[in-house]
Design an enzyme around this catalytic site. Structure first.
Site, PDB file in Angstrom:
ATOM      1  N   ASP A 115      60.689  30.323  34.305  1.00  0.00           N
ATOM      2  CA  ASP A 115      60.726  30.879  35.664  1.00  0.00           C
ATOM      3  C   ASP A 115      61.585  32.138  35.830  1.00  0.00           C
ATOM      4  O   ASP A 115      62.308  32.278  36.825  1.00  0.00           O
ATOM      5  CB  ASP A 115      61.210  29.803  36.656  1.00  0.00           C
TER       6      ASP A 115
ATOM      7  N   LYS B 229      53.333  26.714  37.792  1.00  0.00           N
ATOM      8  CA  LYS B 229      53.681  25.327  38.087  1.00  0.00           C
ATOM      9  C   LYS B 229      54.256  25.220  39.489  1.00  0.00           C
ATOM     10  O   LYS B 229      54.709  26.212  40.066  1.00  0.00           O
ATOM     11  CB  LYS B 229      54.677  24.769  37.061  1.00  0.00           C
TER      12      LYS B 229
ATOM     13  N   CYS C 240      65.216  23.478  37.387  1.00  0.00           N
ATOM     14  CA  CYS C 240      64.105  23.471  36.425  1.00  0.00           C
ATOM     15  C   CYS C 240      64.580  23.330  34.981  1.00  0.00           C
ATOM     16  O   CYS C 240      63.945  22.629  34.181  1.00  0.00           O
ATOM     17  CB  CYS C 240      63.265  24.735  36.591  1.00  0.00           C
TER      18      CYS C 240
END
Length: 285
Positions: free
Chosen positions: A108, A169, A202
């Site tokens: 990310d 995602k 995450c």
């Protein structure tokens, strides 16, 4: 006794879960396999389970009148008794990695995070080094993007040339079925080098999912950050206590070449000639 059958996620089936001297009735959906069962054990007995040890899961066999090791492909079909058995030997996480058994996870590193994440410019710089090293050493790279429709793509500074997989995602963890399938295609991968944002969300959830699946995880501390330094540092401390290896970009790259005589040593050395930024790790701010 429960038997293997197609995964269905059906109605709840009663199970008795035992660990050490404890036993607790519970239930899991029909068709649940090893991953669901281990998560159920962790949810119930997490405080008693030492993650530095390895375990066997066993099911009670009416045929034999005792517990037997969980058969390959086992899923829950009917009421049964299960137990988690620690192996007698302690497992020492040595953290040895090699290009042939390693994959990189880049999590990310997206444009919309730039103004919010502490030391984001530094972790981009360190992430670039890691991606470059992966290309030189032929290490597969898997890249996630959290809701890219709203948060944008991976920052342009990060060269994703040759990445095995770049996927969107919404789940915080990178460990999705497509990622597991992609990992299964890579022969011999045992270690995951993980970096990106946010450390306490995450990165943390990805790391825990990976060790739950038997991978050794290396988090690159100078290539991961959060909006809050408090969240970042407490997450790194928590993850280190679970047996996850907290390391730095230079340590990872030099461990992967391992020898001055490695044919790619000079190329990797060029990446680290200038010291990596500290990414706030030594800051009191």
């Amino acid at each position: 006794m429960a038997e293997a059958h197609a995964h269905g996620g059906g109605s709840p089936v009663p199970v008795l879960l035992s660990f050490s001297v404890f036993s607790r009735p519970s239930a899991v959906p029909a068709g649940s396999g090893y991953e669901v069962l281990i998560q159920k054990f962790l949810a119930i007995y997490g405080a008693q389970i030492d993650m530095h040890r390895k375990f066997l899961m066993q099911v009670f066999s009416e045929e034999w009148g005792q517990y037997i090791d969980l058969p390959k492909g086992f899923t829950i079909a009917e009421k049964c008794k299960l137990r988690l058995v620690p192996l007698q030997t302690d497992i020492t996480t040595l953290g040895n990695i090699s290009p042939a058994t390693t994959a990189f996870f880049c999590c990310d590193m997206q444009e919309r995070f730039r103004p919010a994440i502490k030391y984001f410019g530094d972790i981009i710089s360190v992430g670039q080094r890691l991606l470059q090293g992966a290309r030189i050493l032929g290490i597969p790279v898997i890249v996630s993007e959290q809701y890219p429709k709203g948060l944008g793509s991976t920052v342009q500074e990060m060269d994703l040339t040759g990445a095995k997989m770049v996927f969107p995602k919404t789940k915080f963890s990178m460990v999705l079925p497509d990622v597991e399938a992609s990992l299964a295609e890579i022969q011999g991968v045992r270690s995951i080098v993980l970096f990106g944002v946010e450390t306490h969300v995450c990165i943390q959830q990805t790391a825990l999912d990976l060790i739950g699946r038997g991978f050794e995880v290396h988090i690159v501390a100078d290539a991961t950050s959060s909006r809050s330094m408090m969240d970042r540092m407490f997450a790194l401390e928590r993850l280190a206590r679970t047996g996850i290896i907290i390391t730095t970009s230079e340590a990872v790259l030099l461990q992967l070449v391992a020898d001055k005589e490695h044919p790619k040593f000079k190329e990797v050395q060029n990446i680290i000639k200038a010291s990596a930024p500290e990414s706030g790790l030594l800051s009191k701010v």
